[in-house]
Each structure stands twice: as C-alpha cells, then as structure tokens.
Design a protein around this motif. Structure first.
Motif, short mmCIF file in Angstrom:
data_model
loop_
_atom_site.label_atom_id
_atom_site.label_comp_id
_atom_site.label_asym_id
_atom_site.label_seq_id
_atom_site.Cartn_x
_atom_site.Cartn_y
_atom_site.Cartn_z
N GLY A 97 -48.61 31.95 -35.74
CA GLY A 97 -48.55 30.49 -35.84
C GLY A 97 -49.34 29.99 -37.03
O GLY A 97 -50.08 30.75 -37.67
N PRO A 98 -49.22 28.70 -37.35
CA PRO A 98 -49.92 28.15 -38.52
C PRO A 98 -51.43 28.35 -38.49
O PRO A 98 -52.02 28.78 -39.47
N SER A 99 -52.06 28.06 -37.36
CA SER A 99 -53.52 28.24 -37.29
C SER A 99 -53.89 29.72 -37.30
O SER A 99 -54.91 30.10 -37.88
N GLY A 100 -53.06 30.55 -36.70
CA GLY A 100 -53.30 31.99 -36.71
C GLY A 100 -53.21 32.57 -38.10
O GLY A 100 -54.03 33.39 -38.51
N LEU A 101 -52.20 32.16 -38.85
CA LEU A 101 -52.03 32.64 -40.23
C LEU A 101 -53.22 32.23 -41.09
O LEU A 101 -53.73 33.03 -41.88
N ALA A 102 -53.67 31.01 -40.92
CA ALA A 102 -54.84 30.54 -41.68
C ALA A 102 -56.08 31.34 -41.30
O ALA A 102 -56.86 31.74 -42.17
N ALA A 103 -56.27 31.59 -40.01
CA ALA A 103 -57.43 32.34 -39.55
C ALA A 103 -57.41 33.77 -40.09
O ALA A 103 -58.44 34.29 -40.53
N ILE A 104 -56.24 34.40 -40.09
CA ILE A 104 -56.12 35.76 -40.62
C ILE A 104 -56.49 35.79 -42.09
O ILE A 104 -57.25 36.63 -42.55
N ASP B 279 -58.03 31.91 -30.14
CA ASP B 279 -56.86 31.96 -29.27
C ASP B 279 -56.07 30.67 -29.37
O ASP B 279 -56.47 29.64 -28.84
N SER B 280 -54.92 30.74 -30.04
CA SER B 280 -54.07 29.55 -30.16
C SER B 280 -52.93 29.59 -29.15
O SER B 280 -52.12 28.67 -29.10
N VAL B 281 -52.87 30.64 -28.32
CA VAL B 281 -51.80 30.78 -27.34
C VAL B 281 -52.21 30.25 -25.98
O VAL B 281 -51.44 29.59 -25.29
N ASN C 222 -62.67 42.68 -40.17
CA ASN C 222 -61.64 43.56 -39.64
C ASN C 222 -60.79 42.68 -38.73
O ASN C 222 -61.27 42.23 -37.69
N VAL C 223 -59.57 42.40 -39.14
CA VAL C 223 -58.75 41.41 -38.44
C VAL C 223 -57.72 42.10 -37.55
O VAL C 223 -57.00 42.99 -37.98
N PHE C 224 -57.66 41.63 -36.32
CA PHE C 224 -56.69 42.07 -35.34
C PHE C 224 -55.89 40.84 -34.93
O PHE C 224 -56.45 39.75 -34.82
N ALA C 225 -54.58 41.01 -34.72
CA ALA C 225 -53.75 39.85 -34.36
C ALA C 225 -52.70 40.24 -33.34
O ALA C 225 -52.17 41.34 -33.36
N THR C 226 -52.41 39.30 -32.44
CA THR C 226 -51.30 39.47 -31.53
C THR C 226 -50.15 38.59 -32.00
O THR C 226 -50.37 37.48 -32.51
N ALA C 227 -48.94 39.12 -31.86
CA ALA C 227 -47.75 38.37 -32.26
C ALA C 227 -46.52 39.13 -31.79
O ALA C 227 -46.61 40.32 -31.47
N ASP C 228 -45.40 38.45 -31.77
CA ASP C 228 -44.14 39.14 -31.50
C ASP C 228 -43.94 40.21 -32.57
O ASP C 228 -44.33 40.03 -33.73
#
Length: 79
Positions: free
Chosen positions: A15-22, A72-74, A31-37
């Motif tokens: 999502g937009p906020s997730g992309l910015a945070a990454i 957590d934006s979900v 060290n960045v970890f992300a959840t996504a489809d």
C-alpha cells in the motif's frame, strides 16, 4: 542513523504508506521485512524488502519477537 541494522516489519507493504515505509527504512539502513500479496513480492524485493505472505499464520512464527519496529497498515485481528 537510528534504524541502521534495525529489523523493520511493514505489514501491508504494497500500500502507499507501506511503500513509503519500506523506502525510508531502507534508506536508513534497516533490514526491511514486508507482508503483501505474492503478486507484489518481486517489486518489494527490488525495493530491498524480504517478503512474506499476507496471512499472519505464515509469517508470525518466523518473525515474532525479532522486530525492532512494526508498522501495520492492515490491522487484521488475531496477531
């Protein structure tokens, strides 16, 4: 910098906020970890994130207690 080598989890990294945070966490040396489809994993990996599925049961056992920062934006219930 404050996030150098910190473990940062972005729940909802596509999502937009997730992309910015990454992007910001990566620039700070985290060290960045992300959840996504899964359809978003290739792009997020190119951004520097290690990707996990959306469902908490698939990532929580591996990451629980290992993160310094969680965004957590979900906001799913149950984890």
């Amino acid at each position: 910098t404050p996030l150098t080598n910190a473990n940062v989890l972005v729940v909802g990294g596509n999502g937009p906020s997730g992309l910015a945070a990454i992007e910001l966490a990566s620039l700070e040396g985290a060290n960045v970890f992300a959840t996504a489809d899964e359809c978003h994993h290739e792009f997020l990996t190119k951004m520097g994130a290690r990707c996990y599925p959306v469902r908490p049961g698939e990532w929580l056992p591996a990451l629980a207690g290992k993160m310094d920062v969680v965004l957590d934006s979900v906001c799913l219930d149950g984890y």
